[in-house]
Design a protein around this motif. Structure first.
Motif, PDB file in Angstrom:
ATOM      1  N   PHE A 145       5.602   5.165 -15.702  1.00  0.00           N
ATOM      2  CA  PHE A 145       6.460   4.371 -14.834  1.00  0.00           C
ATOM      3  C   PHE A 145       5.930   4.257 -13.397  1.00  0.00           C
ATOM      4  O   PHE A 145       5.841   3.153 -12.860  1.00  0.00           O
ATOM      5  CB  PHE A 145       7.867   4.969 -14.804  1.00  0.00           C
ATOM      6  N   TYR A 146       5.609   5.380 -12.793  1.00  0.00           N
ATOM      7  CA  TYR A 146       5.255   5.349 -11.364  1.00  0.00           C
ATOM      8  C   TYR A 146       3.754   5.156 -11.150  1.00  0.00           C
ATOM      9  O   TYR A 146       3.334   4.219 -10.474  1.00  0.00           O
ATOM     10  CB  TYR A 146       5.735   6.641 -10.696  1.00  0.00           C
ATOM     11  N   GLY A 147       2.957   6.027 -11.744  1.00  0.00           N
ATOM     12  CA  GLY A 147       1.512   5.866 -11.616  1.00  0.00           C
ATOM     13  C   GLY A 147       1.018   4.592 -12.272  1.00  0.00           C
ATOM     14  O   GLY A 147       0.045   3.983 -11.822  1.00  0.00           O
ATOM     15  N   GLY A 148       1.687   4.177 -13.354  1.00  0.00           N
ATOM     16  CA  GLY A 148       1.270   2.990 -14.083  1.00  0.00           C
ATOM     17  C   GLY A 148       1.908   1.710 -13.589  1.00  0.00           C
ATOM     18  O   GLY A 148       1.272   0.907 -12.892  1.00  0.00           O
ATOM     19  N   ALA A 161      -6.030  -4.860  -4.372  1.00  0.00           N
ATOM     20  CA  ALA A 161      -5.675  -5.404  -5.683  1.00  0.00           C
ATOM     21  C   ALA A 161      -6.462  -4.719  -6.789  1.00  0.00           C
ATOM     22  O   ALA A 161      -5.911  -4.333  -7.825  1.00  0.00           O
ATOM     23  CB  ALA A 161      -5.928  -6.908  -5.707  1.00  0.00           C
ATOM     24  N   THR A 162      -7.765  -4.556  -6.570  1.00  0.00           N
ATOM     25  CA  THR A 162      -8.615  -3.921  -7.581  1.00  0.00           C
ATOM     26  C   THR A 162      -8.261  -2.451  -7.767  1.00  0.00           C
ATOM     27  O   THR A 162      -8.156  -1.963  -8.894  1.00  0.00           O
ATOM     28  CB  THR A 162     -10.099  -4.045  -7.178  1.00  0.00           C
ATOM     29  N   ALA A 163      -8.052  -1.749  -6.647  1.00  0.00           N
ATOM     30  CA  ALA A 163      -7.770  -0.312  -6.713  1.00  0.00           C
ATOM     31  C   ALA A 163      -6.430  -0.031  -7.389  1.00  0.00           C
ATOM     32  O   ALA A 163      -6.361   0.732  -8.362  1.00  0.00           O
ATOM     33  CB  ALA A 163      -7.794   0.288  -5.312  1.00  0.00           C
ATOM     34  N   PHE A 164      -5.356  -0.631  -6.895  1.00  0.00           N
ATOM     35  CA  PHE A 164      -4.029  -0.312  -7.427  1.00  0.00           C
ATOM     36  C   PHE A 164      -3.866  -0.757  -8.879  1.00  0.00           C
ATOM     37  O   PHE A 164      -3.311  -0.028  -9.701  1.00  0.00           O
ATOM     38  CB  PHE A 164      -2.941  -0.932  -6.553  1.00  0.00           C
ATOM     39  N   THR A 165      -4.337  -1.955  -9.189  1.00  0.00           N
ATOM     40  CA  THR A 165      -4.215  -2.431 -10.566  1.00  0.00           C
ATOM     41  C   THR A 165      -5.035  -1.573 -11.517  1.00  0.00           C
ATOM     42  O   THR A 165      -4.565  -1.187 -12.601  1.00  0.00           O
ATOM     43  CB  THR A 165      -4.665  -3.902 -10.680  1.00  0.00           C
ATOM     44  N   SER A 166      -6.245  -1.233 -11.108  1.00  0.00           N
ATOM     45  CA  SER A 166      -7.127  -0.446 -11.976  1.00  0.00           C
ATOM     46  C   SER A 166      -6.594   0.964 -12.207  1.00  0.00           C
ATOM     47  O   SER A 166      -6.522   1.434 -13.350  1.00  0.00           O
ATOM     48  CB  SER A 166      -8.528  -0.381 -11.375  1.00  0.00           C
ATOM     49  N   TYR A 167      -6.215   1.642 -11.141  1.00  0.00           N
ATOM     50  CA  TYR A 167      -5.710   3.009 -11.321  1.00  0.00           C
ATOM     51  C   TYR A 167      -4.339   3.025 -11.992  1.00  0.00           C
ATOM     52  O   TYR A 167      -3.970   3.997 -12.652  1.00  0.00           O
ATOM     53  CB  TYR A 167      -5.696   3.759  -9.991  1.00  0.00           C
ATOM     54  N   ILE A 169       2.244  -3.202 -10.066  1.00  0.00           N
ATOM     55  CA  ILE A 169       3.034  -4.120  -9.236  1.00  0.00           C
ATOM     56  C   ILE A 169       2.420  -4.215  -7.839  1.00  0.00           C
ATOM     57  O   ILE A 169       2.263  -5.311  -7.282  1.00  0.00           O
ATOM     58  CB  ILE A 169       4.497  -3.652  -9.163  1.00  0.00           C
ATOM     59  N   ALA A 170       2.063  -3.063  -7.268  1.00  0.00           N
ATOM     60  CA  ALA A 170       1.438  -3.053  -5.946  1.00  0.00           C
ATOM     61  C   ALA A 170       0.131  -3.836  -5.963  1.00  0.00           C
ATOM     62  O   ALA A 170      -0.179  -4.585  -5.028  1.00  0.00           O
ATOM     63  CB  ALA A 170       1.193  -1.610  -5.491  1.00  0.00           C
ATOM     64  N   ALA A 214       0.816  -1.217   0.000  1.00  0.00           N
ATOM     65  CA  ALA A 214       0.000   0.000   0.000  1.00  0.00           C
ATOM     66  C   ALA A 214       0.851   1.269   0.000  1.00  0.00           C
ATOM     67  O   ALA A 214       0.456   2.281  -0.582  1.00  0.00           O
ATOM     68  CB  ALA A 214      -0.940  -0.001   1.199  1.00  0.00           C
ATOM     69  N   ALA A 215       2.004   1.217   0.662  1.00  0.00           N
ATOM     70  CA  ALA A 215       2.874   2.400   0.683  1.00  0.00           C
ATOM     71  C   ALA A 215       3.320   2.761  -0.732  1.00  0.00           C
ATOM     72  O   ALA A 215       3.313   3.942  -1.120  1.00  0.00           O
ATOM     73  CB  ALA A 215       4.091   2.137   1.569  1.00  0.00           C
ATOM     74  N   LEU A 216       3.695   1.752  -1.515  1.00  0.00           N
ATOM     75  CA  LEU A 216       4.099   1.983  -2.906  1.00  0.00           C
ATOM     76  C   LEU A 216       2.918   2.440  -3.743  1.00  0.00           C
ATOM     77  O   LEU A 216       3.016   3.426  -4.486  1.00  0.00           O
ATOM     78  CB  LEU A 216       4.696   0.700  -3.489  1.00  0.00           C
ATOM     79  N   GLY A 217       1.800   1.733  -3.638  1.00  0.00           N
ATOM     80  CA  GLY A 217       0.649   2.069  -4.464  1.00  0.00           C
ATOM     81  C   GLY A 217       0.115   3.458  -4.200  1.00  0.00           C
ATOM     82  O   GLY A 217      -0.142   4.232  -5.135  1.00  0.00           O
ATOM     83  N   LEU A 218      -0.045   3.805  -2.925  1.00  0.00           N
ATOM     84  CA  LEU A 218      -0.539   5.136  -2.582  1.00  0.00           C
ATOM     85  C   LEU A 218       0.465   6.221  -2.947  1.00  0.00           C
ATOM     86  O   LEU A 218       0.091   7.308  -3.400  1.00  0.00           O
ATOM     87  CB  LEU A 218      -0.862   5.201  -1.086  1.00  0.00           C
ATOM     88  N   GLY A 219       1.749   5.929  -2.756  1.00  0.00           N
ATOM     89  CA  GLY A 219       2.779   6.907  -3.110  1.00  0.00           C
ATOM     90  C   GLY A 219       2.810   7.192  -4.598  1.00  0.00           C
ATOM     91  O   GLY A 219       2.929   8.346  -5.030  1.00  0.00           O
ATOM     92  N   ALA A 220       2.696   6.132  -5.397  1.00  0.00           N
ATOM     93  CA  ALA A 220       2.688   6.298  -6.855  1.00  0.00           C
ATOM     94  C   ALA A 220       1.464   7.073  -7.308  1.00  0.00           C
ATOM     95  O   ALA A 220       1.550   7.966  -8.168  1.00  0.00           O
ATOM     96  CB  ALA A 220       2.723   4.922  -7.528  1.00  0.00           C
ATOM     97  N   PHE A 221       0.316   6.746  -6.725  1.00  0.00           N
ATOM     98  CA  PHE A 221      -0.903   7.456  -7.080  1.00  0.00           C
ATOM     99  C   PHE A 221      -0.815   8.924  -6.668  1.00  0.00           C
ATOM    100  O   PHE A 221      -1.215   9.822  -7.417  1.00  0.00           O
ATOM    101  CB  PHE A 221      -2.103   6.792  -6.413  1.00  0.00           C
TER     102      PHE A 221
END
Length: 204
Positions: free
Chosen positions: A63-66, A85-91, A71-72, A28-35
């Motif tokens: 690279f980061y948002g995508g 899984a749904t949130a990070f992959t979708s966004y 990966i997250a 979540a730290a990676l996914g939220l940070g990238a978003f």
């Protein structure tokens, strides 16, 4: 009665102990940070503060948002977290799609403002039901998704109507969303590193 002697050299070997499972870090730290970072840079352009940020965001979007968010999301699948899984992959795919449109001038011209409005409308609807689902997660995610939902609504209306003020409002709401997501990322990585709750997430 005859005693039974046991010879140590004839004892069966102990059953091999199963190898200890390696803990998977919270993605979540990676996914939220990238978003957060990608949303922040794009929103600077949408709000009319730094128009050039609309071009700079393309590298982040790929690279980061995508990629980083995807990966997250995949790691969240392995952890059994359906929401994450749904949130990070979708966004992550949202940002990849945005990059693909905006980095190809011919495609961007063909899509136009109405086509982008349809694209944003689809993501608005997705964000609405993800906001409902987030009500069972924690206070930080509920706030992130609620503000993100309003940002998508404003950007969608702005794209369909061409109203610059509404578009810029969407940009400002995007900046708030980015700040909230950045807090969430900071909280997850700090709490995990310090091994105690330093920054609250207000879990349900």
């Amino acid at each position: 009665m005859t005693a039974t002697l046991t010879r140590p050299d004839l004892e069966l070997p102990l059953r091999e102990q199963p190898a200890a499972k390696t803990a998977i870090a919270d993605p979540a730290a990676l996914g939220l940070g990238a978003f957060a970072m990608t949303t922040f840079v794009l929103s600077l352009a949408n709000a009319g503060l730094i128009p050039e940020a609309g071009f700079a965001v393309l590298a982040l979007a790929f690279f980061y948002g995508g990629i980083a968010q995807i990966i997250a999301g995949v790691i969240e699948f392995f952890k059994g977290n359906v929401f994450g899984a749904t949130a990070f992959t979708s966004y992550g795919m949202f940002w990849m799609g945005f990059w693909w449109i905006e980095s190809n001038p011919e495609i961007a011209a063909a899509v136009g403002s109405v086509g982008m409005g349809v694209y944003l409308l689809g993501w608005t609807l997705f964000t609405i039901y993800m906001t409902i689902a987030s009500l069972k997660t924690n206070g930080v995610l509920v706030t992130v998704f609620t503000v993100l939902c309003t940002a998508f609504v404003a950007l969608t209306i702005g794209a369909f109507t061409g109203n610059q003020l509404i578009h810029e409002l969407g940009g400002w709401l995007g900046l708030v969303t980015a700040a909230l997501a950045a807090y969430g990322s900071c909280a997850v990585v700090t709490n995990a590193t310090w091994k105690r709750e330093v920054l609250p997430m207000w879990a349900k």
